[in-house]
Enzyme design. Structure first.
Site, PDB file in Angstrom:
ATOM      1  N   ALA A 182      86.390 -36.885 -51.952  1.00 26.35           N
ATOM      2  CA  ALA A 182      86.284 -38.329 -52.159  1.00 26.35           C
ATOM      3  C   ALA A 182      84.804 -38.664 -52.245  1.00 26.35           C
ATOM      4  CB  ALA A 182      86.931 -39.058 -50.989  1.00 26.35           C
ATOM      5  N   GLY A 242      89.063 -34.120 -50.782  1.00 24.14           N
ATOM      6  CA  GLY A 242      89.952 -34.719 -51.779  1.00 24.14           C
ATOM      7  C   GLY A 242      90.074 -33.863 -53.018  1.00 24.14           C
ATOM      8  N   GLU A 245      92.804 -31.599 -52.200  1.00 20.52           N
ATOM      9  CA  GLU A 245      94.040 -32.401 -52.146  1.00 20.52           C
ATOM     10  C   GLU A 245      94.515 -32.764 -53.546  1.00 20.52           C
ATOM     11  OE1 GLU A 245      92.159 -35.113 -49.342  1.00 20.52           O
ATOM     12  OE2 GLU A 245      93.799 -34.751 -47.965  1.00 20.52           O
ATOM     13  N   GLU A 295      86.581 -32.267 -44.074  1.00 17.84           N
ATOM     14  CA  GLU A 295      86.504 -33.626 -43.539  1.00 17.84           C
ATOM     15  C   GLU A 295      86.131 -33.668 -42.059  1.00 17.84           C
ATOM     16  OE1 GLU A 295      88.775 -32.430 -45.527  1.00 17.84           O
ATOM     17  OE2 GLU A 295      89.457 -33.901 -46.986  1.00 17.84           O
TER      18      GLU A 295
HETATM   19  N1  T1G Z   1      80.538 -37.881 -52.157  1.00 17.21           N
HETATM   20  C1  T1G Z   1      79.399 -38.453 -52.607  1.00 17.21           C
HETATM   21  N2  T1G Z   1      78.244 -37.783 -52.811  1.00 17.21           N
HETATM   22  C2  T1G Z   1      78.252 -36.470 -52.533  1.00 17.21           C
HETATM   23  C3  T1G Z   1      79.396 -35.799 -52.053  1.00 17.21           C
HETATM   24  C4  T1G Z   1      80.578 -36.570 -51.870  1.00 17.21           C
HETATM   25  N3  T1G Z   1      81.713 -36.018 -51.450  1.00 17.21           N
HETATM   26  N4  T1G Z   1      79.055 -34.484 -51.864  1.00 17.21           N
HETATM   27  C5  T1G Z   1      77.773 -34.366 -52.220  1.00 17.21           C
HETATM   28  N5  T1G Z   1      77.284 -35.534 -52.615  1.00 17.21           N
HETATM   29  C6  T1G Z   1      75.926 -35.813 -53.108  1.00 17.21           C
HETATM   30  C7  T1G Z   1      74.856 -35.459 -52.088  1.00 17.21           C
HETATM   31  O1  T1G Z   1      74.672 -36.546 -51.199  1.00 17.21           O
HETATM   32  C8  T1G Z   1      73.672 -35.215 -52.991  1.00 17.21           C
HETATM   33  O2  T1G Z   1      73.168 -36.491 -53.372  1.00 17.21           O
HETATM   34  C9  T1G Z   1      74.290 -34.581 -54.234  1.00 17.21           C
HETATM   35  O3  T1G Z   1      75.673 -34.954 -54.206  1.00 17.21           O
HETATM   36  C10 T1G Z   1      74.182 -33.077 -54.220  1.00 17.21           C
HETATM   37  O4  T1G Z   1      74.779 -32.657 -52.982  1.00 17.21           O
HETATM   38  C11 T1G Z   1      90.165 -38.108 -48.997  1.00 17.21           C
HETATM   39  C12 T1G Z   1      88.186 -38.341 -47.173  1.00 17.21           C
HETATM   40  C13 T1G Z   1      79.785 -29.954 -52.643  1.00 17.21           C
HETATM   41  C14 T1G Z   1      78.968 -28.042 -51.253  1.00 17.21           C
HETATM   42  O5  T1G Z   1      82.575 -33.117 -47.211  1.00 17.21           O
HETATM   43  O6  T1G Z   1      79.484 -30.082 -49.004  1.00 17.21           O
HETATM   44  O7  T1G Z   1      87.248 -35.890 -49.467  1.00 17.21           O
HETATM   45  O8  T1G Z   1      70.833 -36.270 -52.447  1.00 17.21           O
HETATM   46  O9  T1G Z   1      72.718 -31.457 -52.205  1.00 17.21           O
HETATM   47  O10 T1G Z   1      73.901 -28.217 -52.038  1.00 17.21           O
HETATM   48  O11 T1G Z   1      90.594 -36.278 -47.597  1.00 17.21           O
HETATM   49  O12 T1G Z   1      77.536 -31.451 -51.530  1.00 17.21           O
HETATM   50  O13 T1G Z   1      71.306 -35.730 -54.846  1.00 17.21           O
HETATM   51  O14 T1G Z   1      71.443 -38.099 -54.042  1.00 17.21           O
HETATM   52  O15 T1G Z   1      74.954 -31.183 -51.017  1.00 17.21           O
HETATM   53  O16 T1G Z   1      75.092 -28.028 -54.327  1.00 17.21           O
HETATM   54  C15 T1G Z   1      84.874 -34.213 -48.250  1.00 17.21           C
HETATM   55  C16 T1G Z   1      80.505 -32.697 -49.167  1.00 17.21           C
HETATM   56  C17 T1G Z   1      84.581 -35.652 -48.555  1.00 17.21           C
HETATM   57  C18 T1G Z   1      81.909 -32.084 -49.247  1.00 17.21           C
HETATM   58  C19 T1G Z   1      77.495 -29.097 -52.945  1.00 17.21           C
HETATM   59  N6  T1G Z   1      83.948 -33.367 -48.980  1.00 17.21           N
HETATM   60  N7  T1G Z   1      79.587 -32.074 -50.105  1.00 17.21           N
HETATM   61  O17 T1G Z   1      76.329 -28.711 -52.261  1.00 17.21           O
HETATM   62  O18 T1G Z   1      74.609 -30.223 -53.348  1.00 17.21           O
HETATM   63  S1  T1G Z   1      85.682 -36.719 -47.676  1.00 17.21           S
HETATM   64  C20 T1G Z   1      82.828 -32.909 -48.383  1.00 17.21           C
HETATM   65  C21 T1G Z   1      79.111 -30.809 -49.898  1.00 17.21           C
HETATM   66  C22 T1G Z   1      87.168 -36.471 -48.424  1.00 17.21           C
HETATM   67  C23 T1G Z   1      89.617 -36.817 -48.492  1.00 17.21           C
HETATM   68  C24 T1G Z   1      88.366 -36.971 -47.686  1.00 17.21           C
HETATM   69  C25 T1G Z   1      78.076 -30.338 -50.870  1.00 17.21           C
HETATM   70  C26 T1G Z   1      78.612 -29.352 -51.930  1.00 17.21           C
HETATM   71  P1  T1G Z   1      71.592 -36.659 -53.708  1.00 17.21           P
HETATM   72  P2  T1G Z   1      74.210 -31.354 -52.273  1.00 17.21           P
HETATM   73  P3  T1G Z   1      74.917 -28.706 -53.006  1.00 17.21           P
END
Ligand code: T1G
Length: 707
Positions: free
Chosen positions: A79, A118, A121, A141
């Site tokens: 998400a 997500g 999912e 999450e």
């Molecule tokens: N949403 C918005 N922005 C995100 C994002 C996300 N999920 N993930 C990363 N970014 C932004 C990050 O802030 C950065 O921004 C840029 O993307 C590059 O990220 C409904 C509720 C995928 C392994 O927890 O683990 O789904 O600084 O530097 O090193 O059940 O990003 O460039 O402006 O980390 O290549 C669950 C979170 C969400 C995964 C890539 N998902 N992301 O790593 O790039 S909640 C997560 C990561 C959810 C559902 C629930 C990593 C990555 P900026 P980065 P990276």
């Protein structure tokens, strides 16, 4: 052969209603390609684009099936976290996923990279999932203080063993493609991933009949016992993981017959956690880690020097740990000591640590052998000549470091980066002992250096952007969390630690019991209290620093002069009878403290826990405000990262600055004024920045990051 993680780049048309989803027809199969850089987060426009494209395809008699793919190296990162806390944009993700799952035509997920949260999912709602070898599938999450909120806790346990599901959700760790296929979560696709997914959708369309669906399979109640055992064990093992019970309740709901009822349980729990301040704290730290990479004067285009060979000077606890961190990442290391005996001791310590890891099963013999092959020991400083980077980890004494830098000047080439691991000393003074000070930088590792994530990168007055960029790249390569800080005594972390130590001494002199001080801090969420931490590190370290640089610690000074240096001598603030590591508040220590208080004319009085925490933490916040005001830290959240990852501030409280904003800066400023009056210590008066913010009801979070 197209790159398996790339989607086809043939003619694509933007999907109606969203723009972040492109469409490409492959015969009777419609390929929907999510394209929302940088990580294909499921933002509102992506969800709207998918929904519009799905509905159009399902209504089109020329379309027999669909593939959902993504552009770039990541399938879907989940998400869109930036949408959290804002008015929801339609369609809600769970509703979109329900539409996919009940679609009358087959929908195949083509996972060419990370499918997280997500993103997984979304794939679970599809009828089949194909993965390329590089794919990663996970539900992280819990790291944001949440739980899967779009069917993950319901569909996954219908596909996999519920205990495996709980483990994946509770750990937040992804599984790789091979493991996902072995678990039955996905099917392997070699080569052209999208092509394979199109073929799979065609085959499903030809077969006809009911489509395979995670939602339709009933969770097998006979596996409940294994799940309950796994859940109870995990919850008992980690008191800080506050949302594990909620996750267990949701997975338990999947044992029920009704998917909709289980989804309702999950949704309610998700929304509760979404509004929990502990989740807000973890989300704050998620973005803080990304902010920390934005360093003033160091752009993404600043050239980093390639590092393949590092000379580590000093094979003590720190030098050995640094060498281990480097070879763990495949870097060649020359480990240099002044004498054969100290080199042998340092090398033996490293090999013993690896042997322990092999015994614990966290390291294979082959891995250990590969690491041993990367380390070369030497007692000849000139062997540092071939290194791209030199890191000194010698005795924490300015004259020792400047003498070493002076010798290195004649040995290493002028473009080699030369780093000091000092935890406190003046980087500029050390740099003055070598030519080309622009290549000198501080790399403040935290002990044990092969384990602790935090790396304070200290920029001196002359440090060049290229040296900083090189240090940032090295940090990421060895799995560290880099925070770039300015040069001052103690930099960020230790400079903030100082006032807490002074405050703990004042509490002791005020008659507050040793165990009351440490228990207040461990109940707050730290693993260890300040007094026990001092005993672990050794009270003589601070004693030596105070002799050189001054400082207030009459109790610790007294303890050291009485031979009570901490755990290593069987007593410090606490006593450690029979070599135990759990300190006890002994009578002899109590008498010594009371005597010192009487000598200083201080009358004992008791304090409640909130007041103990205020007296310990508010001076830290005050010093942090000075650090911000002086530009030593580029952003507020950098300070939170340092204290969460280097000093044990509980992550689910977000760090000292995030916590201070919730406490209220006006309250903190008022209390500090009172503490200053009581003690006569002017350092306790609210600093200029804190006073300014308190006066207008401001928050640290409102301060812009230094650009
Ligand atoms: N949403 C918005 N922005 C995100 C994002 C996300 N999920 N993930 C990363 N970014 C932004 C990050 O802030 C950065 O921004 C840029 O993307 C590059 O990220 C409904 C509720 C995928 C392994 O927890 O683990 O789904 O600084 O530097 O090193 O059940 O990003 O460039 O402006 O980390 O290549 C669950 C979170 C969400 C995964 C890539 N998902 N992301 O790593 O790039 S909640 C997560 C990561 C959810 C559902 C629930 C990593 C990555 P900026 P980065 P990276």
């Amino acid at each position: 052969m197209p790159d398996e993680t790339q989607t086809v780049t043939r003619e694509m048309t933007p999907a109606a209603g969203g723009g972040a989803v492109a469409i490409e027809d492959r015969g009777a199969i419609r390929v929907l390609v999510i394209d929302n850089p940088p990580v294909n987060a499921l933002a509102g426009r992506v969800r709207a684009g998918l929904q519009a494209a799905l509905r159009t395809a399902l209504a089109d008699p020329a379309v027999d099936g669909l593939v959902i793919a993504a552009a770039g190296r990541i399938f879907v990162a989940g998400a869109d976290i930036t949408e959290f806390g804002k008015p929801p944009l339609p369609p809600a993700l769970p509703d979109l996923l329900d539409e996919i799952e009940v679609a009358a035509k087959p929908v195949v997920a083509a996972i060419g990279g990370a499918a997280l949260g997500g993103g997984l999912e979304l794939a679970l709602a599809c009828h089949v999932r194909l993965v390329c070898p590089k794919a990663q599938l996970g539900l992280p999450e819990v790291k944001l203080g949440l739980l899967p909120g779009a069917g993950g806790t319901q569909r996954l346990p219908r596909l996999l063993d519920p205990a495996v599901t709980f483990g994946m959700i509770a750990s937040g760790k992804p599984v790789d493609a091979a493991r996902a296929c072995a678990l039955g979560l996905a099917e392997p696709a070699e080569g052209d991933l999208v092509g394979a997914a199109v073929a799979r959708a065609e085959a499903l369309a030809c077969v006809g009949g009911p489509l395979p669906s995670a939602g339709e399979r009933q969770a097998d109640p006979t596996r409940r016992e294994a799940f309950e055992t796994a859940a109870d064990k995990a919850i008992a093992a980690d008191r800080d993981a506050f949302n594990l019970p909620a996750i267990a309740d949701c997975v338990r709901a999947a044992f029920g017959d009704d998917l909709a009822a289980g989804l309702a349980v999950e949704r309610a729990a998700f929304l509760d956690l979404m509004n929990d301040p502990r989740s807000a704290a973890l989300r704050h730290l998620f973005f803080a880690e990304r902010e920390a990479g934005k360093v003033p004067g160091v752009g993404r285009d600043t050239a980093a020097r390639p590092i393949t060979h590092v000379a580590v000077i000093g094979a003590g606890t720190m030098g050995g740990g640094i060498a281990m961190a480097l070879v763990q990442a495949g870097l060649k290391v020359t480990l240099i000591e002044s004498g054969a005996d100290s080199l042998a001791r340092g090398t033996a310590r490293i090999h013993d640590l690896w042997a322990n890891s092999i015994r614990r099963g966290s390291l294979s013999e082959e891995q250990a052998e590969a690491r041993r092959a990367l380390i070369t020991g030497s007692i000849d400083l000139s062997d540092a000549a071939g290194a791209d980077l030199v890191i000194e980890a010698v005795f924490e004494e300015m004259s020792v470091k400047t003498e070493l830098f002076d010798r290195l000047d004649a040995i290493v080439p002028p473009d080699a980066i030369v780093a000091t691991n000092t935890s406190y000393l003046d980087i500029d003074r050390i740099a003055s002992a070598i030519s080309h000070p622009e290549r000198v930088i501080g790399l403040h590792f935290f002990s044990p250096a092969n384990v602790m994530r935090l790396l304070e990168i200290v920029r001196g007055a002359a440090t060049a952007p290229e040296a900083i960029a090189t240090a940032l790249a090295l940090a990421r390569r060895i799995g560290k969390l880099p925070v770039v800080v300015g040069n001052c005594p103690g930099f960020v972390g230790n400079r903030i630690l100082g006032p807490r130590g002074v405050a703990a001494e004042r509490l002791l002199l005020a008659g507050v019991a040793r165990e009351a001080i440490d228990t207040a801090v461990t109940d707050f969420g730290f693993r260890m209290g300040p007094l026990a931490m001092g005993d672990l590190a050794g009270l003589d370290i601070g004693y030596r620093n105070r002799r050189a640089y001054g400082g207030f610690a009459p109790i610790a000074d007294m303890m050291v002069e009485a031979g009570r240096l901490g755990q290593k001598t069987g007593a410090g603030y606490f006593a450690y009878p029979d070599g135990t590591r759990q300190g006890v508040a002994d009578d002899a220590g109590a008498a010594m403290i009371a005597g010192k208080a009487a000598e200083l004319g201080l009358a004992p009085h008791s304090l409640e826990t909130p007041d103990i925490l205020a007296r310990l933490f508010y001076p830290m916040i005050n010093e942090a405000a000075r650090i911000l005001d002086e530009g030593i830290a580029a952003g507020v959240s950098d300070i939170d990262l340092v204290w969460v990852n280097g000093y044990g501030w509980p992550a689910w409280r977000g760090g000292p600055m995030h916590w201070a904003d919730r406490e209220g800066l006006s309250k903190i400023a008022d209390k500090l004024g009172q503490f200053a009056e009581e003690s006569g210590d002017e350092r306790l008066r609210p600093s200029a920045l804190l006073a300014r913010l308190a006066a207008v009801g401001g928050r640290f979070a409102d301060l812009p990051r230094k650009s």
